[in-house]
Write an enzyme that holds these catalytic residues in place. Structure first.
Site, PDB file in Angstrom:
ATOM      1  N   ASN A  50      11.736   9.524 -34.855  1.00 53.98           N
ATOM      2  CA  ASN A  50      11.427  10.450 -35.639  1.00 53.98           C
ATOM      3  C   ASN A  50      12.705  10.888 -36.666  1.00 53.98           C
ATOM      4  OD1 ASN A  50      12.958  11.494 -33.243  1.00 53.98           O
ATOM      5  ND2 ASN A  50      12.469  13.619 -33.466  1.00 53.98           N
ATOM      6  N   GLU A  52      14.057  13.989 -38.910  1.00 55.50           N
ATOM      7  CA  GLU A  52      13.616  15.156 -39.455  1.00 55.50           C
ATOM      8  C   GLU A  52      14.024  15.607 -40.674  1.00 55.50           C
ATOM      9  OE1 GLU A  52      15.053  17.665 -36.151  1.00 55.50           O
ATOM     10  OE2 GLU A  52      13.068  16.893 -34.898  1.00 55.50           O
ATOM     11  N   CYS A  61       7.231  12.201 -37.536  1.00 55.14           N
ATOM     12  CA  CYS A  61       7.052  11.756 -36.021  1.00 55.14           C
ATOM     13  C   CYS A  61       7.372  10.088 -35.927  1.00 55.14           C
ATOM     14  CB  CYS A  61       5.648  11.992 -35.685  1.00 55.14           C
ATOM     15  SG  CYS A  61       5.387  13.945 -35.226  1.00 55.14           S
ATOM     16  N   GLU A  63       5.827   8.008 -34.012  1.00 55.30           N
ATOM     17  CA  GLU A  63       4.600   7.363 -34.063  1.00 55.30           C
ATOM     18  C   GLU A  63       4.356   6.992 -35.580  1.00 55.30           C
ATOM     19  OE1 GLU A  63       5.142   9.980 -32.707  1.00 55.30           O
ATOM     20  OE2 GLU A  63       3.869  10.087 -30.884  1.00 55.30           O
ATOM     21  N   CYS A 104       1.451  14.013 -30.699  1.00 54.63           N
ATOM     22  CA  CYS A 104       1.086  15.440 -31.463  1.00 54.63           C
ATOM     23  C   CYS A 104      -0.153  15.086 -32.251  1.00 54.63           C
ATOM     24  CB  CYS A 104       2.219  15.708 -32.359  1.00 54.63           C
ATOM     25  SG  CYS A 104       2.269  15.097 -34.031  1.00 54.63           S
ATOM     26  N   CYS A 107      -0.145  12.951 -35.353  1.00 60.09           N
ATOM     27  CA  CYS A 107      -0.165  11.244 -34.988  1.00 60.09           C
ATOM     28  C   CYS A 107      -1.306  10.725 -34.380  1.00 60.09           C
ATOM     29  CB  CYS A 107       1.147  11.429 -33.859  1.00 60.09           C
ATOM     30  SG  CYS A 107       2.761  11.524 -34.717  1.00 60.09           S
TER      31      CYS A 107
END
Ligand code: THU
Length: 160
Positions: A50, A52, A61, A63, A104, A107
């Protein structure tokens, strides 16, 4: 399909790659690190973690990063599996514990895109930072009734 599985050596190696990359997570805001590792049909592994942003909503994210890197390598059609590992960062930055995270919602949509473009079922392995537990999911289980390329009349290039 969602089930607790005993990992084969290939799956264990994919999970090890996801664990190895999560240490590079840029997650100073959530302090939650996630690593993802994509396995291609020829065994190649492409990783992501990830990433940010101070403008929180722009965060990416693990993925998504791993699948975008797979696309940038020109290998989206070869995606076969992805492993995902995540956990809260301790004050020293380390990540441990036996909690299993699953992708999530955003994703899941991106996993569906990868599965559709690859034209084969995408195995999703979710594992904790430590320990032997592995949960295997399918895209259909994570995102039933998905909106996808077929809804736009698009046929993936490797499907004739
Ligand atoms: N995160 C992922 O990388 N993958 C997921 O599927 C769930 C959430 C990241 C986003 C954010 O950087 C942090 O975990 C906390 O939400």
């Amino acid at each position: 399909m969602t089930s607790l599985i005993t990992p084969t050596p290939d799956i264990a190696a994919l999970i090890a790659a996801a664990r190895a990359v999560l240490v590079n997570a840029h997650a100073p805001y959530s302090r939650f690190a996630v690593g993802a590792a994509v396995r291609l049909t020829d065994g190649t592994i492409i990783t992501g973690c990830n990433f940010e942003n101070a403008s929180y909503g722009l965060s990416l994210c693990a993925e998504t990063v791993a699948l975008a890197a797979t696309n940038a390598a020109g290998r989206l059609a070869d995606v076969a599996a992805i492993a995902v590992v995540g956990g809260a960062m301790a004050p020293d930055g380390s990540v441990g514990g036996d909690a299993i995270v699953s992708p999530c919602g955003r994703c899941r949509q991106i996993l569906n895109e990868a599965e559709q473009m690859a034209g084969r079922p995408l195995a999703i392995y979710c594992a904790p930072p430590e320990g032997d537990a592995v949960v295997e999911h399918s895209v259909a289980t994570l995102l039933p009734h998905a909106f996808g390329p077929a809804d736009l009349g698009i046929t993936p290039r490797n499907k004739s």
